[in-house]
Design a protein around this motif. Structure first.
Motif, PDB file in Angstrom:
ATOM      1  N   ARG A  24       0.776  -1.157   0.210  1.00 29.48           N
ATOM      2  CA  ARG A  24       0.232  -0.302  -0.054  1.00 29.48           C
ATOM      3  C   ARG A  24       0.660   0.470  -0.037  1.00 29.48           C
ATOM      4  NH1 ARG A  24      -2.286   3.009   4.224  1.00 29.48           N
ATOM      5  NH2 ARG A  24      -1.842   1.621   5.896  1.00 29.48           N
ATOM      6  N   TYR A  25       1.070   1.780  -1.165  1.00 30.52           N
ATOM      7  CA  TYR A  25       2.105   2.813  -1.301  1.00 30.52           C
ATOM      8  C   TYR A  25       0.947   4.549  -0.846  1.00 30.52           C
ATOM      9  CZ  TYR A  25       5.198   5.683  -3.659  1.00 30.52           C
ATOM     10  OH  TYR A  25       7.139   6.537  -3.967  1.00 30.52           O
ATOM     11  N   VAL A  26       1.981   4.652   0.758  1.00 29.60           N
ATOM     12  CA  VAL A  26       1.338   6.254   1.133  1.00 29.60           C
ATOM     13  C   VAL A  26       2.749   7.135   0.303  1.00 29.60           C
ATOM     14  CG1 VAL A  26       1.740   7.071   3.109  1.00 29.60           C
ATOM     15  CG2 VAL A  26       0.724   4.588   3.057  1.00 29.60           C
ATOM     16  N   PRO A  27       2.045   8.582  -0.109  1.00 30.65           N
ATOM     17  CA  PRO A  27       3.618   9.215   0.180  1.00 30.65           C
ATOM     18  C   PRO A  27       3.782  10.276   0.271  1.00 30.65           C
ATOM     19  CG  PRO A  27       1.107   8.918  -1.861  1.00 30.65           C
ATOM     20  CD  PRO A  27       1.375   8.520  -0.742  1.00 30.65           C
ATOM     21  N   ALA A  28       5.234  10.372   0.182  1.00 31.19           N
ATOM     22  CA  ALA A  28       5.217  11.179   1.652  1.00 31.19           C
ATOM     23  C   ALA A  28       6.853  12.067   1.034  1.00 31.19           C
ATOM     24  CB  ALA A  28       5.502  10.228   3.075  1.00 31.19           C
ATOM     25  N   ASP A  29       6.689  13.242   1.557  1.00 30.18           N
ATOM     26  CA  ASP A  29       7.332  14.090   0.999  1.00 30.18           C
ATOM     27  C   ASP A  29       8.227  15.059   1.672  1.00 30.18           C
ATOM     28  OD1 ASP A  29       8.137  13.558  -2.236  1.00 30.18           O
ATOM     29  OD2 ASP A  29       5.769  14.095  -1.428  1.00 30.18           O
ATOM     30  N   GLY A  30       9.367  14.535   2.308  1.00 23.08           N
ATOM     31  CA  GLY A  30       9.943  15.729   3.279  1.00 23.08           C
ATOM     32  C   GLY A  30      10.253  14.820   4.491  1.00 23.08           C
ATOM     33  N   VAL A  31      10.787  14.946   5.826  1.00 19.72           N
ATOM     34  CA  VAL A  31      11.441  13.873   7.118  1.00 19.72           C
ATOM     35  C   VAL A  31       9.792  14.354   7.984  1.00 19.72           C
ATOM     36  CG1 VAL A  31      12.489  14.337   9.265  1.00 19.72           C
ATOM     37  CG2 VAL A  31      13.849  14.516   7.245  1.00 19.72           C
ATOM     38  N   ASP A  32       9.535  15.498   8.335  1.00 17.37           N
ATOM     39  CA  ASP A  32       7.983  15.306   8.724  1.00 17.37           C
ATOM     40  C   ASP A  32       6.856  14.583   8.211  1.00 17.37           C
ATOM     41  OD1 ASP A  32       9.219  17.384  10.272  1.00 17.37           O
ATOM     42  OD2 ASP A  32       8.611  19.118   9.287  1.00 17.37           O
ATOM     43  N   ASP A  33       7.163  14.627   6.807  1.00 13.65           N
ATOM     44  CA  ASP A  33       5.785  13.910   6.102  1.00 13.65           C
ATOM     45  C   ASP A  33       6.234  12.413   6.639  1.00 13.65           C
ATOM     46  OD1 ASP A  33       3.426  13.876   5.664  1.00 13.65           O
ATOM     47  OD2 ASP A  33       4.598  14.194   3.101  1.00 13.65           O
ATOM     48  N   ILE A  34       7.268  11.765   6.447  1.00 10.98           N
ATOM     49  CA  ILE A  34       8.231  10.075   6.706  1.00 10.98           C
ATOM     50  C   ILE A  34       7.373   9.902   7.651  1.00 10.98           C
ATOM     51  CG2 ILE A  34       9.952   9.301   6.762  1.00 10.98           C
ATOM     52  CD1 ILE A  34      10.831  10.753   4.216  1.00 10.98           C
ATOM     53  N   VAL A  35       8.386  10.672   9.217  1.00  5.61           N
ATOM     54  CA  VAL A  35       7.822  10.148   9.894  1.00  5.61           C
ATOM     55  C   VAL A  35       5.981  10.746  11.142  1.00  5.61           C
ATOM     56  CG1 VAL A  35       8.116  10.790  12.884  1.00  5.61           C
ATOM     57  CG2 VAL A  35       9.817  11.404  11.121  1.00  5.61           C
ATOM     58  N   ALA A  36       5.679  11.675   9.888  1.00  8.77           N
ATOM     59  CA  ALA A  36       3.645  11.150  10.368  1.00  8.77           C
ATOM     60  C   ALA A  36       3.463   9.793  10.382  1.00  8.77           C
ATOM     61  CB  ALA A  36       3.034  12.263  10.094  1.00  8.77           C
ATOM     62  N   ARG A  37       3.598   9.765   8.647  1.00  7.48           N
ATOM     63  CA  ARG A  37       2.983   8.589   7.495  1.00  7.48           C
ATOM     64  C   ARG A  37       3.829   7.453   8.756  1.00  7.48           C
ATOM     65  NH1 ARG A  37       2.105  13.029   6.129  1.00  7.48           N
ATOM     66  NH2 ARG A  37       0.653  12.766   8.276  1.00  7.48           N
ATOM     67  N   VAL A  38       4.573   7.220   8.836  1.00  7.45           N
ATOM     68  CA  VAL A  38       4.949   5.920   9.452  1.00  7.45           C
ATOM     69  C   VAL A  38       4.424   5.565  10.792  1.00  7.45           C
ATOM     70  CG1 VAL A  38       7.081   4.444  10.586  1.00  7.45           C
ATOM     71  CG2 VAL A  38       7.261   5.668   8.432  1.00  7.45           C
ATOM     72  N   GLY A  39       4.731   6.633  11.960  1.00  4.76           N
ATOM     73  CA  GLY A  39       3.486   6.260  12.607  1.00  4.76           C
ATOM     74  C   GLY A  39       2.314   6.060  12.907  1.00  4.76           C
ATOM     75  N   GLU A  40       1.563   6.930  11.923  1.00  8.01           N
ATOM     76  CA  GLU A  40      -0.171   6.768  11.634  1.00  8.01           C
ATOM     77  C   GLU A  40      -0.136   5.120  11.216  1.00  8.01           C
ATOM     78  OE1 GLU A  40      -1.229  10.728   9.812  1.00  8.01           O
ATOM     79  OE2 GLU A  40      -1.175   9.341   8.357  1.00  8.01           O
ATOM     80  N   VAL A  41       0.906   4.478   9.925  1.00  5.28           N
ATOM     81  CA  VAL A  41       0.604   2.954  10.387  1.00  5.28           C
ATOM     82  C   VAL A  41       0.584   2.645  11.331  1.00  5.28           C
ATOM     83  CG1 VAL A  41       1.383   1.034   8.319  1.00  5.28           C
ATOM     84  CG2 VAL A  41       1.036   3.446   7.746  1.00  5.28           C
ATOM     85  N   LEU A  42       2.078   2.057  11.712  1.00  4.11           N
ATOM     86  CA  LEU A  42       2.214   1.800  12.648  1.00  4.11           C
ATOM     87  C   LEU A  42       1.434   1.563  13.966  1.00  4.11           C
ATOM     88  CD1 LEU A  42       6.639   2.203  13.112  1.00  4.11           C
ATOM     89  CD2 LEU A  42       4.953   0.038  12.197  1.00  4.11           C
ATOM     90  N   ARG A  43       1.067   2.916  14.544  1.00  5.34           N
ATOM     91  CA  ARG A  43      -0.284   2.487  15.047  1.00  5.34           C
ATOM     92  C   ARG A  43      -1.427   2.097  15.350  1.00  5.34           C
ATOM     93  NH1 ARG A  43       2.626   8.021  16.709  1.00  5.34           N
ATOM     94  NH2 ARG A  43       0.532   9.366  14.733  1.00  5.34           N
ATOM     95  N   ALA A  44      -1.551   1.786  13.692  1.00  5.95           N
ATOM     96  CA  ALA A  44      -3.033   1.785  13.285  1.00  5.95           C
ATOM     97  C   ALA A  44      -3.113   0.072  12.661  1.00  5.95           C
ATOM     98  CB  ALA A  44      -3.337   2.360  11.899  1.00  5.95           C
ATOM     99  N   ALA A  45      -2.283   0.143  12.748  1.00 13.13           N
ATOM    100  CA  ALA A  45      -1.904  -1.782  12.672  1.00 13.13           C
ATOM    101  C   ALA A  45      -1.726  -1.886  13.351  1.00 13.13           C
ATOM    102  CB  ALA A  45      -1.119  -1.857  11.516  1.00 13.13           C
ATOM    103  N   PRO A  46      -2.346  -4.177  14.119  1.00  9.47           N
ATOM    104  CA  PRO A  46      -2.158  -4.976  14.673  1.00  9.47           C
ATOM    105  C   PRO A  46      -0.588  -5.811  13.819  1.00  9.47           C
ATOM    106  CG  PRO A  46      -3.763  -5.805  13.474  1.00  9.47           C
ATOM    107  CD  PRO A  46      -3.866  -4.709  13.120  1.00  9.47           C
ATOM    108  N   ARG A  47      -0.562  -5.392  12.455  1.00  9.66           N
ATOM    109  CA  ARG A  47       0.663  -6.077  12.348  1.00  9.66           C
ATOM    110  C   ARG A  47       1.028  -5.458  10.910  1.00  9.66           C
ATOM    111  NH1 ARG A  47       1.802 -12.158  11.661  1.00  9.66           N
ATOM    112  NH2 ARG A  47      -0.250 -11.968  10.045  1.00  9.66           N
ATOM    113  N   ALA A  48       1.958  -4.813  11.273  1.00 11.81           N
ATOM    114  CA  ALA A  48       2.710  -4.098   9.447  1.00 11.81           C
ATOM    115  C   ALA A  48       4.168  -3.970   9.681  1.00 11.81           C
ATOM    116  CB  ALA A  48       2.683  -2.484  10.523  1.00 11.81           C
ATOM    117  N   HIS A  49       4.510  -4.420   8.051  1.00 11.76           N
ATOM    118  CA  HIS A  49       5.623  -4.153   7.413  1.00 11.76           C
ATOM    119  C   HIS A  49       5.352  -3.107   7.323  1.00 11.76           C
ATOM    120  CE1 HIS A  49       8.802  -4.405   5.010  1.00 11.76           C
ATOM    121  NE2 HIS A  49       9.329  -5.938   5.322  1.00 11.76           N
ATOM    122  N   VAL A  50       6.418  -2.033   7.156  1.00  8.57           N
ATOM    123  CA  VAL A  50       6.404  -0.754   6.563  1.00  8.57           C
ATOM    124  C   VAL A  50       8.046  -0.067   6.301  1.00  8.57           C
ATOM    125  CG1 VAL A  50       6.146   1.636   6.989  1.00  8.57           C
ATOM    126  CG2 VAL A  50       4.855   0.064   8.408  1.00  8.57           C
TER     127      VAL A  50
END
Length: 370
Positions: free
Chosen positions: A165-191
């Motif tokens: 599942r492609y999650v666009p992120a441009d820049g450091v702040d965006d990467i940190v935010a998007r990774v955090g959202e995925v990890l917090r939302a999924a019981p098992r995740a490979h990001v």
């Protein structure tokens, strides 16, 4: 040196990450179990380069570290495909940056996914192996790729990241935010999160200079912020696709008659050349390149490269035609350029692709909240 295929290369990491998530996969790197894993892939962060500047990257330099080797050639498309499939280059077929398409007389740029004359290449045909992300998603793991929006839907993305599942992120702040959202939302995740500016700066201004060190500090801050945002039961791994050397000598292959006679196509890149000979000229081309480059490069035939295990313990027969009749791999700081066909590459200061430790060795760093 050669990549440690099966004993600590990038091709060993994908299966180990899936095994850590509880999937039935080999775990050659013996990674510990985790409910969620994030792999931060920093383009160009060689292990030797990082060790040279601990003061600029204090967070990364303090982490538990192992050293892996990239596959040959030590270049982005090859390493991304090894990470995406868990296969060695000889198995997945992405054996260089620009490769001959057998039977066509054309070179294919595997990074930009371009052919001459606006032709296209089907990613599923060029790289048909299933990906680790497909295997993860099929077993209920949220497989996500966090990367710049410009890469979404590209041929290379399709070839190596099928199933994410492609999650666009441009820049450091965006990467940190998007990774955090995925990890917090999924019981098992490979990001997998990709950061590419360190490599871009290294190419143009060289590694180790002020601009490159500034980017290394940015990478260190990115890794620290990702680590701080990990939810319980998670692990962050930091690695790279290759290292880099600064060129101390450039050889324009287009201006040396001995390096052009009998050559149909000059592929690969400046530190890992695939030389495709005209029919019947392979032996002459091999001799001429060896005589011209001498001890400044390893110059071998296709058969010698394959039998020596440069691309892994096995090369699929279907991929043999992608490998040059001659493979020329500079030692030390030599770059073999072709300014007419690759003008931007000829202007670089930093290069990669060869078999030196500075290019092959990449770090594997870990932070865990298990």
């Amino acid at each position: 040196m050669l990549p440690d295929y099966g004993a600590g290369s990038l091709a060993d990491l994908p299966g180990s990450l899936l095994a850590a998530l509880g999937l039935t996969e080999p775990n050659p790197l013996a990674l510990d179990p985790a409910a969620r894993v994030c792999l931060l892939l920093v383009d160009g962060l060689g292990a030797e380069l990082l060790r040279a500047h601990p003061e600029t990257a204090p967070f990364l330099s303090a982490l538990p570290a192992r050293t892996l080797t990239a596959g040959f050639p030590a270049t982005t498309v090859t390493s991304l495909c090894s990470l995406g499939t868990g296969l060695t280059p000889g198995e997945h077929g992405m054996v260089g940056l620009t490769l001959a398409v057998p039977g066509t007389g054309h070179l294919f740029n595997c990074l930009r996914w371009t052919l001459p004359g606006g032709r296209t290449m089907d990613p599923d045909e060029w790289q048909p192996a299933p990906t680790v992300y497909q295997r993860a998603a099929a077993q209920g793991v949220d497989a996500v790729y966090v990367a710049p929006a410009e890469f979404e839907g590209s041929g290379l993305t399709r070839a190596v990241y099928r199933g994410v599942r492609y999650v666009p992120a441009d820049g450091v702040d965006d990467i940190v935010a998007r990774v955090g959202e995925v990890l917090r939302a999924a019981p098992r995740a490979h990001v997998t999160a990709y950061y590419g500016k360190l490599d871009a700066v290294g190419h143009m201004s060289g590694w180790g200079g002020a601009e490159w060190l500034g980017e290394l500090a940015v990478v260190d801050g990115l890794a620290r912020r990702l680590a701080e945002s990990l939810p319980p039961g998670s692990a962050l791994y930091v690695t790279a696709d290759h290292g880099m050397v600064n060129a101390t000598e450039k050889l324009d292959a287009e201006r040396v008659p001995a390096l052009t006679e009998g050559v149909a196509l000059l592929g690969g890149e400046a530190r890992a050349r695939h030389v495709y000979a005209e029919p019947g000229a392979a032996g002459h081309v091999l001799e001429a390149w060896r005589a011209t480059l001498g001890d400044r490069a390893w110059v071998v035939s296709r058969q010698e490269a394959v039998e020596s295990g440069w691309f892994g313990p096995r090369v699929r027969e279907a991929w043999l035609g992608r490998i040059g009749d001659v493979v020329a791999v500079p030692r030390a700081g030599l770059a073999i350029t072709a300014p007419t066909r690759h003008p931007i590459e000829a202007l670089f200061t930093g290069y990669h692709g060869s078999l030196t430790a500075a290019e092959l060795n990449v770090p594997l760093l870990e932070v865990s909240t298990r």
